[in-house]
Structures are given as C-alpha cells and as structure tokens.
Design an enzyme around this catalytic site. Structure first.
Site, short mmCIF file in Angstrom:
data_model
loop_
_atom_site.label_atom_id
_atom_site.label_comp_id
_atom_site.label_asym_id
_atom_site.label_seq_id
_atom_site.Cartn_x
_atom_site.Cartn_y
_atom_site.Cartn_z
N CYS A 127 -0.51 4.44 2.36
CA CYS A 127 -0.66 4.31 3.71
C CYS A 127 -0.04 3.03 4.24
O CYS A 127 1.01 2.29 4.14
CB CYS A 127 -1.82 4.68 4.24
N SER A 128 -1.04 1.97 4.77
CA SER A 128 -0.79 0.57 5.22
C SER A 128 -1.84 -0.22 5.16
O SER A 128 -2.00 -0.90 6.01
CB SER A 128 -0.05 0.79 6.77
N CYS A 129 -2.52 -0.02 4.02
CA CYS A 129 -3.85 -0.94 3.90
C CYS A 129 -3.39 -2.29 3.89
O CYS A 129 -2.22 -2.66 3.12
CB CYS A 129 -4.60 -0.79 2.74
N CYS B 75 1.00 -1.12 -0.21
CA CYS B 75 0.02 0.06 -0.06
C CYS B 75 0.91 1.34 0.18
O CYS B 75 1.57 1.50 0.99
CB CYS B 75 -0.84 0.07 1.27
#
Lengths: 95, 197
Positions: free
Chosen positions: B105-107, B102
């Site tokens: 962000c940090s999906c 991702c």
C-alpha cells in the site's frame, strides 16, 4: 500472545500459499527462503482484524532478510543486495 | 456535477471517502471538526521532524546508537510525538545503501516525514524498486556503485522505516540546525543522498 518460534539468525522459508483475504505477505516473497533479522514484537493478526475480529492472540512479527538473487532469478545488481520484509510467524517454516 | 465548476467529477475512491465520512458524521461516530483537525495535523507535518532526528544522530554518536537500537524511543527523547509509529532506522554507510518502500500500500513514517509524495504511492515505484533498485535509484539521479550493497526494506506490516543518510563531506563543524537544513525527505526514504549544498 503466541510464543516466538524463531530467533535472529534462523533460516526460515515463507509459505507458498494463496488464501483469500487481507494478506500482508507479498506474493513475490512467498516460497522464498531467508534469515530472521530481528523480532519486531507481537501484533494482532491483520488477516483477522480485516474480518472485524480481535486478531488475538497476537502473532510474532519478524523482519526476514532475503538475498535479492534468490528472490529474482534475473536480478541485476550486487550479489550482496538484500530485501527485508516483515512477515508474521504463521507464514514461516523452519528451513 | 456542473456545480463543481472547474473540478473534475469525483473518482470512485473519492466518492467512497465522502460517502463514508458523511455517514460517520451523520451517525455521530466522528464530527466534521474532528476530521478537519486530523487532516490539518497531518498536513502540518513535514520532513523537518525527521531532519532533526538525523542532524542529532550526525552530531551525537551516543544518540545515534540509541536511534538505531530503538527508533521510537529516540524520537520521543527529542520531544517528538510519534503516535502509532514503531520506527526502525536503517543507517547508510560507505558499504551499505538503504531504500524504503511499501509494496502492499503506502506505509510511510508520516509522523516524521509528513504525507508521502505521489511517486512513493505509485505502482511503478512500488513494483520496480524491489526488483531493480539500482535502476530506480539512477532515475532519481542516485547512482550507487556495484561495490555498495543495496538493502531494500518493504514495510509490509507494523514497522515504519526511515533511512539515516550519510553525513556529507564538507559539513565539519556545522551546527545541528544547519545540518538539519540539508536533510531532505528523499534522503530519508533512500532515493537520494544528503548533499552539503
């Protein structure tokens, strides 16, 4: 819900635009051309949600597949290597 | 800050999180107990849920087809609750290797794999795996031959991704449970291969 304009297999180009705000279209893919891999469904527009608005009507979301060699001019790796990115319809033009 | 003892002062974002949480509790929007319950639930989830899905797909070809067609429905079929997860499962084959990131962000498919590791959230991984996946995979000890296509998947919006790794040789006749034991988190992100030992 906004109607889907593109189908899997269609060639599309990501808009090269730099608006302010909460944008889910990564910089590196703006201006690149790819092929629609699938329609993911329709989802509230995140750019509107971030402004505390409804994000409706829902925008069609696509997974678009790009050739790595088209995205990075200095790409080192197989010619067939790809990157898939989820992109909302209002960021796409037909090519 | 001296009362915090050995702990370092809060960072900007930690302080923001505490401030926001205290404000929400004070205004009665959420209770501390609710916040604690959600945090405990997230911490209790690990990659074993994803491993169960992979092991079933390895042993049941019809299930695998359903999983690749609709990841969320196939998880629910196993009794896994996957709230807020629109799952896309991508299959590794002898010709194609998949890896997930991702960049924005940090999906991450938390409901199946638990909390993401720090490296997944690092700017180094997020910036580099999209443009030099082969070099990044090699740093994880995963060398992909040039003849194999690499597909990177950037989870930029509402989908979450999980890699279905290849079933390793030498696992013929293994039970689903034993197979699940060799499916690692990293193999479901795509930075490693599933290994028989």
């Amino acid at each position: 819900m906004v109607e889907a304009k593109f189908q899997p297999g269609d060639r599309v180009k990501v808009m090269k635009a730099y608006p302010l705000g909460h944008i889910r279209t990564p910089y590196y893919i703006r201006g690149c051309s790819g092929v629609v891999e699938r329609i993911c469904g329709a989802f509230p527009n995140p750019e509107e949600l971030a402004q505390m608005r409804s994000g409706l009507p829902a925008q069609p979301l696509y997974r678009v597949r790009f050739a790595q060699a088209d995205v990075w001019p200095d790409y080192r790796g197989g010619r067939g290597d790809t990157i898939d990115v989820e992109i909302f319809q209002h960021w796409l033009d037909r090519e | 800050m001296s009362e915090l003892g050995k702990y370092a002062p809060l960072t900007y974002f930690q302080l923001m999180e505490v401030s926001l949480r205290e404000l929400l509790v004070e205004k009665g929007v959420v209770s501390n107990a609710e916040v604690d319950a959600v945090a405990a639930d997230m911490k209790s989830r690990g990659p074993e849920r994803g491993a169960r899905v992979v092991a079933r797909a390895w042993t049941d070809p019809a299930y695998k087809r359903r999983l690749l067609a609709d990841g969320t429905a196939a998880c629910e079929e196993l009794g896994l609750d996957v709230p807020a997860l629109r799952l896309v499962v991508v299959e590794n084959t002898p010709e194609v290797h998949n890896v997930i990131v991702c960049t924005l962000c940090s999906c991450y498919p938390r409901m199946l794999l638990g909390l993401p590791p720090d490296w997944y959230k690092s700017s180094n991984y997020r910036k580099r795996v999209v443009r030099e996946p082969r070099a990044v995979l090699a740093e994880f000890g995963t060398r992909i031959p040039d003849s194999v296509t690499i597909r990177v998947h950037d989870s930029t919006a509402d989908m979450r991704y999980m890699v279905l790794p290849m079933r390793p040789a030498g696992t013929e006749g293994w039970s689903e449970e034993r197979l699940a034991g060799i499916v690692t988190r990293d193999s479901m992100v795509g930075v490693a291969l599933a290994q028989a030992s």
